[in-house]
Scaffold this motif. Sequence first.
Motif, PDB file in Angstrom:
ATOM      1  N   SER A 130       0.886  -1.055   0.160  1.00 26.61           N
ATOM      2  CA  SER A 130      -0.087   0.007   0.093  1.00 26.61           C
ATOM      3  C   SER A 130       0.876   1.395  -0.065  1.00 26.61           C
ATOM      4  O   SER A 130       0.338   2.380  -0.126  1.00 26.61           O
ATOM      5  CB  SER A 130      -0.872  -0.099   1.017  1.00 26.61           C
ATOM      6  N   ASN A 131       2.126   1.236   0.426  1.00 28.58           N
ATOM      7  CA  ASN A 131       3.047   2.471   0.392  1.00 28.58           C
ATOM      8  C   ASN A 131       3.462   2.742  -1.035  1.00 28.58           C
ATOM      9  O   ASN A 131       3.995   3.602  -1.227  1.00 28.58           O
ATOM     10  CB  ASN A 131       4.269   1.926   1.301  1.00 28.58           C
ATOM     11  N   ASP A 132       2.898   1.828  -1.776  1.00 26.98           N
ATOM     12  CA  ASP A 132       2.933   2.597  -3.533  1.00 26.98           C
ATOM     13  C   ASP A 132       2.029   3.870  -3.575  1.00 26.98           C
ATOM     14  O   ASP A 132       2.148   4.816  -4.486  1.00 26.98           O
ATOM     15  CB  ASP A 132       2.577   1.559  -4.563  1.00 26.98           C
ATOM     16  N   LEU A 189       2.506   7.029   1.063  1.00 27.65           N
ATOM     17  CA  LEU A 189       2.255   7.260   2.408  1.00 27.65           C
ATOM     18  C   LEU A 189       3.187   6.500   3.388  1.00 27.65           C
ATOM     19  O   LEU A 189       3.559   5.363   2.986  1.00 27.65           O
ATOM     20  CB  LEU A 189       0.884   6.860   2.944  1.00 27.65           C
ATOM     21  N   SER A 190       3.637   7.185   4.221  1.00 30.45           N
ATOM     22  CA  SER A 190       4.518   6.557   5.424  1.00 30.45           C
ATOM     23  C   SER A 190       3.587   5.378   6.088  1.00 30.45           C
ATOM     24  O   SER A 190       2.254   5.536   6.119  1.00 30.45           O
ATOM     25  CB  SER A 190       4.785   7.545   6.548  1.00 30.45           C
ATOM     26  N   ASP A 191       3.936   4.594   7.126  1.00 31.68           N
ATOM     27  CA  ASP A 191       3.081   3.472   7.842  1.00 31.68           C
ATOM     28  C   ASP A 191       2.172   4.467   8.548  1.00 31.68           C
ATOM     29  O   ASP A 191       1.171   4.136   8.907  1.00 31.68           O
ATOM     30  CB  ASP A 191       3.978   2.795   8.702  1.00 31.68           C
ATOM     31  N   ALA A 192       2.858   5.522   9.144  1.00 28.52           N
ATOM     32  CA  ALA A 192       1.803   6.204  10.287  1.00 28.52           C
ATOM     33  C   ALA A 192       0.712   6.817   9.550  1.00 28.52           C
ATOM     34  O   ALA A 192      -0.538   6.863   9.971  1.00 28.52           O
ATOM     35  CB  ALA A 192       2.837   7.419  10.841  1.00 28.52           C
ATOM     36  N   GLU A 193       1.117   7.399   8.322  1.00 34.01           N
ATOM     37  CA  GLU A 193      -0.032   7.952   7.455  1.00 34.01           C
ATOM     38  C   GLU A 193      -1.248   6.787   6.932  1.00 34.01           C
ATOM     39  O   GLU A 193      -2.325   7.047   7.135  1.00 34.01           O
ATOM     40  CB  GLU A 193       0.594   8.772   6.230  1.00 34.01           C
ATOM     41  N   MET A 194      -0.755   5.574   6.794  1.00 29.94           N
ATOM     42  CA  MET A 194      -1.276   4.326   6.287  1.00 29.94           C
ATOM     43  C   MET A 194      -2.397   4.336   7.512  1.00 29.94           C
ATOM     44  O   MET A 194      -3.495   4.065   7.538  1.00 29.94           O
ATOM     45  CB  MET A 194      -0.819   3.542   5.859  1.00 29.94           C
ATOM     46  N   LYS A 229      -6.270   4.589   7.844  1.00 31.44           N
ATOM     47  CA  LYS A 229      -7.196   3.494   8.237  1.00 31.44           C
ATOM     48  C   LYS A 229      -8.061   3.750   9.280  1.00 31.44           C
ATOM     49  O   LYS A 229      -9.231   3.265   9.572  1.00 31.44           O
ATOM     50  CB  LYS A 229      -6.289   2.346   8.514  1.00 31.44           C
ATOM     51  N   ALA A 230      -7.566   4.386  10.408  1.00 32.09           N
ATOM     52  CA  ALA A 230      -8.383   4.702  11.633  1.00 32.09           C
ATOM     53  C   ALA A 230      -9.568   5.528  11.009  1.00 32.09           C
ATOM     54  O   ALA A 230     -10.556   5.324  11.646  1.00 32.09           O
ATOM     55  CB  ALA A 230      -7.443   5.382  12.367  1.00 32.09           C
ATOM     56  N   ALA A 235     -13.823   0.191   1.652  1.00 38.77           N
ATOM     57  CA  ALA A 235     -12.287  -0.139   1.690  1.00 38.77           C
ATOM     58  C   ALA A 235     -11.551   0.684   2.828  1.00 38.77           C
ATOM     59  O   ALA A 235     -11.628   1.881   2.920  1.00 38.77           O
ATOM     60  CB  ALA A 235     -11.926   0.393   0.350  1.00 38.77           C
ATOM     61  N   LEU A 236     -10.736  -0.164   3.688  1.00 41.42           N
ATOM     62  CA  LEU A 236     -10.298   0.379   5.002  1.00 41.42           C
ATOM     63  C   LEU A 236      -8.748   1.003   4.674  1.00 41.42           C
ATOM     64  O   LEU A 236      -8.221   1.675   5.367  1.00 41.42           O
ATOM     65  CB  LEU A 236     -10.323  -0.882   5.972  1.00 41.42           C
ATOM     66  N   LEU A 237      -8.228   0.441   3.479  1.00 42.80           N
ATOM     67  CA  LEU A 237      -6.899   0.805   3.090  1.00 42.80           C
ATOM     68  C   LEU A 237      -7.138   1.756   1.676  1.00 42.80           C
ATOM     69  O   LEU A 237      -7.783   1.506   1.012  1.00 42.80           O
ATOM     70  CB  LEU A 237      -6.036   0.051   2.968  1.00 42.80           C
ATOM     71  N   PRO A 238      -6.184   2.851   1.462  1.00 42.44           N
ATOM     72  CA  PRO A 238      -6.517   3.473   0.445  1.00 42.44           C
ATOM     73  C   PRO A 238      -5.926   2.923  -0.676  1.00 42.44           C
ATOM     74  O   PRO A 238      -4.917   2.180  -0.685  1.00 42.44           O
ATOM     75  CB  PRO A 238      -5.639   5.090   0.617  1.00 42.44           C
TER      76      PRO A 238
END
Length: 507
Positions: free
Chosen positions: A9-11, A14-19, A23-24, A157-160
Amino acid sequence: MSQNPTPASNDEGLSDAEMNEQKAVRLGKRDRLNAAAASPAGGAYPVSVPVTHTIPAVRAEFGQLEADATSGVTVGLAGRIVHLRNTGKLCFASLQSGDGTRIQAMVSLAAVGNESLAAWKDLVDLGDHMFVAGEVISSRRGELSIMVTDWKVAAKALLPLPNLHSELSEETRVRSRYLDLISREQARTNVLSRSKAVASLRQTFTSLDFIEIETPMLQTMHGGASARPFQTHSNAFDTELFLRIAPELFLKRAVVGGIDRVYEINRNFRNEGADSTHSPEFAMLEAYEAYGDYNSIADLTQKLIQDAAFAIAGSHVVTWADGTLFDLGGDWDRIGMYDSLSAAAGVTITAETPLADLVALAAREGIEIDHPIHGKYVEELWEHFVKGDLVRPTFVMDFPIDTSPLVRGHRSVAGVVEKWDLYVRGFELATGYSELVDPVVQRERFVEQASLAAGGDPEAMRLDEEFLRALEYGMPPTGGMGMGIDRMLMALTGLGIRETILFPLVK
């Protein structure tokens, strides 16, 4: 490949924190959808939505609608949101079907009301599966659209999604094929091409009165090819089993039993290296034709591949993914292994060439051979001198006898067997035999292989008494062939093996 790859998903950039933050936020929208639902069947994941049309069907029926025109037809359709733009009183979304076809959805204050429009803006994100109902219209710019009067989230969708305007990394394409399918037309085309090609194989076989059967994948003894097997243990039978490396020995049993034209398309497993043309798990076609030989089975193989090309491209000239045109038409060349090697090496090499001469030639070319025998030197030297120059489909005929233990000896040349390998684009695509059906000679070949295995050759075959027993009941003269389905797709599409396999094995 990395043991700890960057999340696909980091394609999105986004950083892990932004992901995690995104999601939240989406989980909060899921909770609000569920809280507002009248029943557990609704909410963020309803059990069904009232679809009346598909996006491709609406495009086919109304694609010629003039700009700023209405159709008077109301439809209900669903798709994934791949573009979203929210403005004051009018929101736009592009819905994509599974095959990549898109249509615009227009959500206006006048059509749905203030509460529904506000909910759309609050709850709907890129990547969501949406149901929309409304009239089919054409926008002022001539874009086919649905003027939405009702909508529902079909799956939240919970992830972008990744950025659909930039290329996914190869790592992401392979590891997260679902993202590849969503974002890349070529990925969807690959799936469709493979499906058409395999369907074409079955149609060709049916037209020629071949029967498709299934043989065991778990076997008590591996055989039918020179390869390292995967090994496992059966608790029920308390015995060691092997994942099959080839279906050959069981298909031949079927020929003994009277199924004169038989084939199988299924999975094989070989515990060996992985590269641009090899995968530990791969789809394989094998076919056997009683009263045929390696010439008739070569004709069959050419027809199978040419028919598959026509099924994909409507022509024997296929277009590879990079735009290259590749011609699979006409009758394909047939060259001798020994003759072509002699011509390329500049020295005469035959089945009688002393091993010492082959060792010297290999040393001069910097070629090292494990478990040195005449046939392995010939084949390695042939690959070194000839293989790379074979681009057009070419049958390489007549192999050394000591590397082909399941093949009938040549009808006129001593020390050679009636075997061919088909090369396309410089890689081996298929192999074919005049099958060895004499159980006495077959036992001798198996004993020779067992000796090689005892000497440490991990690819040598084991002596299979049950198969020999079947041959002793009589097997007619037979031609046989094997072809990797994944490699056939490589020839038809110009892609590497990890692109032709939908879900390849990766670390």
